[in-house]
Design a protein around this motif. Sequence first.
Motif, short mmCIF file in Angstrom:
data_model
loop_
_atom_site.label_atom_id
_atom_site.label_comp_id
_atom_site.label_asym_id
_atom_site.label_seq_id
_atom_site.Cartn_x
_atom_site.Cartn_y
_atom_site.Cartn_z
N ASP A 83 1.01 -1.10 0.09
CA ASP A 83 -0.02 -0.16 -0.14
C ASP A 83 1.21 2.10 -0.47
O ASP A 83 1.90 0.97 0.46
N GLY A 84 0.38 2.23 -0.47
CA GLY A 84 1.29 3.47 -0.69
C GLY A 84 0.30 4.92 -1.22
O GLY A 84 -0.90 4.48 -1.57
N THR A 85 1.04 5.54 -1.46
CA THR A 85 0.20 7.07 -1.77
C THR A 85 1.22 6.94 -3.20
O THR A 85 2.39 6.91 -2.73
N TYR A 86 0.60 8.42 -3.64
CA TYR A 86 1.64 9.02 -5.36
C TYR A 86 0.97 11.03 -4.89
O TYR A 86 -0.24 11.13 -4.62
N ARG A 87 1.07 10.96 -5.37
CA ARG A 87 1.27 12.66 -5.74
C ARG A 87 1.67 13.01 -7.12
O ARG A 87 2.75 13.32 -7.52
N ILE A 88 1.04 13.44 -8.27
CA ILE A 88 2.00 14.07 -9.82
C ILE A 88 1.60 16.29 -8.79
O ILE A 88 1.19 16.68 -8.37
N ASP A 89 3.08 16.04 -9.61
CA ASP A 89 3.56 17.80 -10.06
C ASP A 89 3.74 17.70 -11.49
O ASP A 89 5.08 17.21 -11.43
N HIS A 90 2.58 18.66 -12.29
CA HIS A 90 3.33 18.63 -13.77
C HIS A 90 3.57 17.54 -14.42
O HIS A 90 2.48 16.87 -14.39
N SER A 92 5.73 15.06 -13.42
CA SER A 92 6.39 13.93 -11.86
C SER A 92 5.56 13.80 -11.53
O SER A 92 4.64 13.79 -11.19
N ILE A 93 5.74 12.19 -11.40
CA ILE A 93 4.73 11.68 -10.42
C ILE A 93 5.87 10.68 -8.76
O ILE A 93 6.96 10.44 -9.10
N PHE A 94 5.64 10.94 -7.70
CA PHE A 94 6.00 10.60 -6.66
C PHE A 94 5.37 9.60 -5.68
O PHE A 94 4.10 9.94 -5.90
N ILE A 95 6.31 8.71 -5.39
CA ILE A 95 6.06 8.07 -4.74
C ILE A 95 6.41 7.14 -4.11
O ILE A 95 7.11 6.85 -3.52
N GLU A 96 4.81 7.15 -3.14
CA GLU A 96 5.43 6.85 -1.59
C GLU A 96 5.28 5.16 -1.03
O GLU A 96 3.84 4.94 -0.64
N MET A 97 6.10 4.33 -1.08
CA MET A 97 5.23 3.05 -0.59
C MET A 97 5.68 2.04 1.11
O MET A 97 6.76 2.52 1.42
N GLN A 98 4.69 1.73 1.57
CA GLN A 98 4.66 1.02 2.84
C GLN A 98 6.50 0.52 2.96
O GLN A 98 6.87 -0.14 1.69
N GLN A 100 9.53 1.28 1.81
CA GLN A 100 9.81 1.29 0.89
C GLN A 100 10.39 2.50 0.59
O GLN A 100 10.40 3.76 1.74
N LYS A 101 12.22 3.05 -0.10
CA LYS A 101 12.09 4.55 0.45
C LYS A 101 11.37 4.91 -1.12
O LYS A 101 11.11 4.42 -1.91
N PRO A 102 10.79 6.76 -1.15
CA PRO A 102 9.92 7.48 -1.88
C PRO A 102 10.72 7.15 -2.97
O PRO A 102 12.19 7.46 -3.61
N THR A 103 10.10 7.04 -4.17
CA THR A 103 10.49 6.87 -5.67
C THR A 103 9.80 8.27 -6.43
O THR A 103 8.86 8.62 -6.03
N SER A 104 10.93 8.39 -7.24
CA SER A 104 9.78 9.73 -7.85
C SER A 104 9.79 9.30 -9.60
O SER A 104 11.38 8.40 -10.22
N ALA A 105 9.70 9.58 -10.59
CA ALA A 105 9.95 9.61 -12.11
C ALA A 105 9.34 10.55 -13.72
O ALA A 105 8.29 10.81 -13.14
N LYS A 106 9.73 10.69 -14.12
CA LYS A 106 8.86 11.22 -15.07
C LYS A 106 7.76 11.01 -15.66
O LYS A 106 8.15 9.78 -15.67
N PHE A 107 6.80 11.35 -16.03
CA PHE A 107 5.72 10.76 -17.13
C PHE A 107 5.28 11.11 -17.68
O PHE A 107 5.80 12.66 -18.20
N LYS A 108 4.47 10.98 -19.41
CA LYS A 108 4.08 11.18 -20.16
C LYS A 108 3.23 9.79 -20.64
O LYS A 108 3.29 8.53 -20.30
N GLN A 109 2.15 10.66 -20.92
CA GLN A 109 0.97 9.68 -21.78
C GLN A 109 1.16 9.90 -23.45
O GLN A 109 1.39 10.49 -24.26
#
Length: 131
Positions: A83-90, A92-98, A100-109
Amino acid sequence: MTLLQPNTNEVSTEQFLLEGDTLTLNPKTPESKQVMKRAGKSYEGTHPIVGDWTYPHYTGGIALMRYSRTGLVQLTVPASSLDGTYRIDHDSIFIEMQSQKPTSAKFKQNGNSLILIDAKNREDKYVRFDY
């Protein structure tokens, strides 16, 4: 139901029985019988098998079989679940999972695909499943 293995000539056929929200594969063969329950909604105007079906997988997790109206099927078996949470900023996505170390990535569709690009510029592509 006829199953075609990608990139091979292997074909297998299974009988199924659909009763309400219960789908049984190989209903007449006890050693390979698989009973599934509908997860979510059915899709109006399609064959009743279209949608998501779950069952306890022999590995201990809950498996998900997803059937499309075009004849594609997808099997998902979780190796682990977090389980975890995420947030979007422009872009980029920021992911925090139980645990585990938080991760981030750029994304595109791109059409029906979501592409995540990590800090080393490696891409992971996720394709939307169309029912």
